[in-house]
Every structure is written in structure tokens, then in C-alpha cells.
Design a protein around this motif. Structure first.
Motif, short mmCIF file in Angstrom:
data_model
loop_
_atom_site.label_atom_id
_atom_site.label_comp_id
_atom_site.label_asym_id
_atom_site.label_seq_id
_atom_site.Cartn_x
_atom_site.Cartn_y
_atom_site.Cartn_z
N GLU A 27 46.55 41.62 60.33
CA GLU A 27 45.84 40.41 60.26
C GLU A 27 44.40 40.42 59.47
N GLN A 28 44.00 41.55 59.08
CA GLN A 28 42.51 41.58 58.58
C GLN A 28 42.50 42.04 57.24
N VAL A 29 41.66 41.50 56.42
CA VAL A 29 41.24 41.94 55.09
C VAL A 29 39.82 42.29 55.18
N LEU A 30 39.44 43.24 54.28
CA LEU A 30 37.99 43.49 53.90
C LEU A 30 37.63 42.74 52.32
N TYR A 31 36.46 41.97 52.35
CA TYR A 31 36.30 41.47 51.22
C TYR A 31 34.70 41.30 51.31
N LYS A 56 32.93 29.11 27.79
CA LYS A 56 33.33 28.90 26.29
C LYS A 56 33.59 29.93 25.57
N LYS A 57 34.04 31.09 26.03
CA LYS A 57 34.55 32.42 25.41
C LYS A 57 35.91 32.50 25.51
N ASP A 58 36.55 33.13 24.65
CA ASP A 58 37.85 33.61 24.51
C ASP A 58 37.93 35.11 25.08
N GLN A 59 39.04 35.79 24.81
CA GLN A 59 39.19 37.03 25.52
C GLN A 59 38.44 38.23 24.56
N LYS A 60 37.88 37.82 23.56
CA LYS A 60 37.01 38.50 22.87
C LYS A 60 35.59 38.42 23.25
N GLY A 61 35.21 37.46 24.21
CA GLY A 61 33.95 37.47 24.25
C GLY A 61 33.78 37.83 25.70
N VAL A 62 34.71 37.53 26.63
CA VAL A 62 34.55 37.67 28.02
C VAL A 62 36.07 38.35 28.53
N LYS A 63 35.62 39.23 29.48
CA LYS A 63 37.02 39.94 30.01
C LYS A 63 36.95 39.66 31.69
N VAL A 64 37.96 39.39 32.26
CA VAL A 64 37.81 39.42 33.85
C VAL A 64 38.74 40.43 34.49
N LEU A 65 38.26 41.34 35.33
CA LEU A 65 38.95 42.33 35.82
C LEU A 65 38.93 42.27 37.27
N VAL A 66 39.84 42.22 37.91
CA VAL A 66 40.03 42.34 39.58
C VAL A 66 40.33 43.63 39.89
N ARG A 67 39.39 44.38 40.85
CA ARG A 67 39.72 45.57 40.87
C ARG A 67 39.80 46.05 42.39
N LYS A 68 40.46 46.91 42.88
CA LYS A 68 40.48 47.42 44.37
C LYS A 68 39.26 48.32 44.62
N SER A 69 38.80 49.01 43.68
CA SER A 69 37.81 49.99 43.79
C SER A 69 36.41 49.60 44.03
N ILE A 70 35.99 48.43 43.78
CA ILE A 70 34.77 47.92 43.76
C ILE A 70 34.48 46.95 45.40
N PRO A 71 33.36 47.29 45.83
CA PRO A 71 33.24 46.51 47.14
C PRO A 71 32.59 45.09 46.65
#
Length: 125
Positions: free
Chosen positions: A57-61, A18-33
Motif C-alpha cells: 500500500e505504499q509508493v515512494l515518489y 509546441k515542440k515535436d519529438q525532435k525538440g523535446v523528449k520525455v522520459l519516465v525513469r525508475k532510477s531518479i528520485p
């Protein structure tokens, strides 16, 4: 219309917190496992790993190698991503990790953060 990883993460996190962009940010990053939640002043930041292609045919997640040619593995990938978004969004909405600051001061910070996370997980249930 199909939502991609980033769009799903943003819309779901905003609905839960129930927060907007000033309260929560979502970042998708290649550099974190692995997924992480951090607090930057008054803003919660949810870091989500981006699946990394390691072959045709393989991804690492999250430390797992998944065959994208197998529907079950694709479902697992999506489920892991959704669970990460949901879990960290609930923490952003309800958890107060600041209450552990004094207790953690003279302890191993990685271990203290883990203990606080476990306690907050139990409290959210």
C-alpha cells in the motif's frame, strides 16, 4: 480512455512546448528520485521519476512515502506528477539556461544551476 503517467507527460509537454519529438523528449525513469530538465544538443530532455512501490500500500515518489489505499495520497501523487510535467515543460519552452554558462564557470556547478533555476522560475512568472 484514461491517460497513464507517460502518455499524460508526452501529450502535455508537446502542447505546452509546441515542440515535436525532435525538440523535446520525455522520459519516465525508475532510477531518479526527482524531476530534471537537461538539454542534449538541440533537444530538451524531461526526466520524470516513476513512482516506486515499497510495499502493498505504499509508493515512494519524490522522497515521499504515500499510502495508495488513501484517495488523498493518490491525488497528491497525481498532482505532484502533473506539476512536475507542467513546470519542466514551461522551462523547456521558455528558459535559456545557456545565458548563465560564463557566469557559472568558476562557481560550484550545483549551486550555480540552482541559482539559474530560481532566476528562470522568477522570469517565467
Amino acid at each position: 480512455m484514461t491517460l497513464g503517467f507517460f502518455d499524460y507527460a508526452w501529450s502535455t509537454s508537446f502542447q505546452i512546448t509546441k515542440k515535436d519529438q525532435k525538440g523535446v523528449k520525455v522520459l519516465v525513469r525508475k532510477s531518479i528520485p526527482y524531476p530534471m530538465l537537461r538539454k542534449d544538443e538541440n533537444l530538451h530532455v524531461i526526466y520524470l521519476p516513476e513512482p516506486r512501490r515499497i510495499s502493498n500500500e505504499q509508493v515512494l515518489y519524490q522522497g515521499m512515502s504515500l499510502n495508495t489505499g488513501n484517495r488523498e495520497y493518490l491525488n497528491l501523487l497525481w498532482s505532484l506528477f502533473k506539476a512536475s510535467v507542467l513546470h519542466l515543460s514551461v522551462h523547456a519552452a521558455t528558459s535559456d539556461f545557456e545565458i548563465y554558462r560564463d557566469w557559472a564557470r568558476d562557481k560550484d556547478l550545483r549551486l550555480a544551476a540552482y541559482v539559474a533555476s530560481v532566476l528562470e522560475d522568477a522570469g517565467v512568472r
